[in-house]
Write a protein that holds these residues in place. Structure first.
Motif, PDB file in Angstrom:
ATOM      1  N   UNK A   1       0.814  -1.215   0.000  1.00  7.42           N
ATOM      2  CA  UNK A   1       0.000   0.000   0.000  1.00  7.42           C
ATOM      3  C   UNK A   1       0.849   1.267   0.000  1.00  7.42           C
ATOM      4  N   UNK A   2       2.138   1.124   0.326  1.00  2.00           N
ATOM      5  CA  UNK A   2       3.023   2.290   0.360  1.00  2.00           C
ATOM      6  C   UNK A   2       3.353   2.731  -1.065  1.00  2.00           C
ATOM      7  N   UNK A   3       3.452   4.020  -1.250  1.00  2.36           N
ATOM      8  CA  UNK A   3       3.781   4.548  -2.579  1.00  2.36           C
ATOM      9  C   UNK A   3       5.035   5.417  -2.491  1.00  2.36           C
ATOM     10  N   UNK A   4       5.808   5.399  -3.558  1.00  2.00           N
ATOM     11  CA  UNK A   4       6.993   6.242  -3.620  1.00  2.00           C
ATOM     12  C   UNK A   4       8.161   5.688  -2.830  1.00  2.00           C
ATOM     13  N   UNK A   5       9.256   6.427  -2.868  1.00 10.12           N
ATOM     14  CA  UNK A   5      10.453   6.031  -2.151  1.00 10.12           C
ATOM     15  C   UNK A   5      10.297   6.250  -0.658  1.00 10.12           C
TER      16      UNK A   5
ATOM     17  N   UNK B   1       7.496  11.497   1.486  1.00 13.90           N
ATOM     18  CA  UNK B   1       6.505  12.419   2.031  1.00 13.90           C
ATOM     19  C   UNK B   1       7.156  13.508   2.886  1.00 13.90           C
ATOM     20  N   UNK B   2       8.359  13.218   3.402  1.00 16.93           N
ATOM     21  CA  UNK B   2       9.039  14.207   4.244  1.00 16.93           C
ATOM     22  C   UNK B   2       9.781  15.244   3.422  1.00 16.93           C
ATOM     23  N   UNK B   3      10.096  14.907   2.189  1.00 19.54           N
ATOM     24  CA  UNK B   3      10.858  15.835   1.355  1.00 19.54           C
ATOM     25  C   UNK B   3      10.037  17.073   0.998  1.00 19.54           C
ATOM     26  N   UNK B   4       8.725  17.000   1.125  1.00 20.12           N
ATOM     27  CA  UNK B   4       7.865  18.147   0.877  1.00 20.12           C
ATOM     28  C   UNK B   4       7.566  18.930   2.155  1.00 20.12           C
TER      29      UNK B   4
END
Length: 266
Positions: free
Chosen positions: A114-118, A122-125
């Motif tokens: 269910x996780x998306x992306x690296x 989400x913290x990089x934003x």
């Protein structure tokens, strides 16, 4: 038998050393270590502990930024599930333990999928965290006059800070659980052997067989540490005595002693 005639059994304590045999396992072990440190700092109340939790969180992002980490873990969990399923009808297998392990694999795999992306994308934003991260690379760069907003956040009550950190970490938790499960399966693979280091040295031919991790258990009372090297044909362990003065090289061990080892492979 009278008490004074009973033989006391000495319980030997061991120090365990783990040596990854490929880059993939090396990354998983590093992330596991960072996740453990993060969990330790998170449950503390002091603001400096929560600062350490954030620093560890930034390290996790740095180490786990490989794009294929998630897919590698999903493939490995699927493979392990298929292999273990074949033992359902095998005599002598503890069905309860087997089924619990298979349920764990299914649950961890589902949550990870269910996780998306690296990892940590989400913290990089998050501008607040990224400013802190950039300042952490500067010695003393997060003083209150450098980052007043961070100083204000650190001045909040411990439960408030902890809730924020848990929120920032939560999307990473499925990956942490997947790494924990894969390494647990890896550590229990292979046969635990008691062997002899002759004059502080041990070699073993691998006959071209591939292994992913070597675990070495040394009696804790022995003042020795292992140095390790390996290729696809040979494993070599050399035991040294640490130089307590901190000067010069470690001293090689010249005595014979027993230790335990396990060659692990998924």
């Amino acid at each position: 038998m009278p008490d004074d005639q009973m033989l006391e059994t000495e319980v030997v304590q061991y120090t365990t050393y783990e040596f990854p045999l490929n880059e993939r396992i090396r990354t998983l072990l590093r992330l596991e270590d960072l996740f453990h440190k993060f969990d330790f700092f998170l449950v503390q109340d002091h603001r400096l502990d929560h600062h350490s939790a954030l620093l560890t969180l930034f390290e996790i992002i740095e180490v786990g930024s490989r794009a294929d980490l998630k897919s590698d873990l999903l493939q490995e969990l699927e493979r392990q599930g298929q292999q273990l399923s074949q033992f359902r009808e095998h005599p002598g297998v503890d069905r309860d333990v087997l089924e619990e392990t298979l349920r764990s694999i299914d649950k961890v795999s589902y949550n990870l999928a269910q996780c998306s992306g690296r990892l940590g994308h989400h913290l990089r934003d998050n501008e607040f965290l990224m400013i802190i991260r950039s300042r952490c690379s500067i010695p003393g760069g997060v003083c209150e006059f450098d980052l007043p907003s961070y100083h204000r956040w650190q001045s909040q009550a411990a439960p408030v800070r902890r809730a924020d950190i848990e929120k920032w970490f939560e999307p990473m938790r499925p990956l942490a659980k997947a790494i924990d499960l894969v390494l647990k399966i890896l550590r229990h693979s292979g046969e635990l052997l008691t062997t002899l280091a002759e004059k502080g040295s041990f070699t073993q031919q691998t006959s071209g067989k591939t292994f992913q991790m070597l675990r070495v258990d040394i009696p804790a009372h022995l003042p020795v540490v292992p140095e390790f090297s390996a290729n696809k044909y040979m494993i070599w362990i050399r035991f040294n005595m640490p130089n307590e003065q901190g000067v010069g090289k470690n001293n090689p061990v010249e005595e014979n002693f027993e230790f335990k080892m396990r060659l692990c492979n998924l």
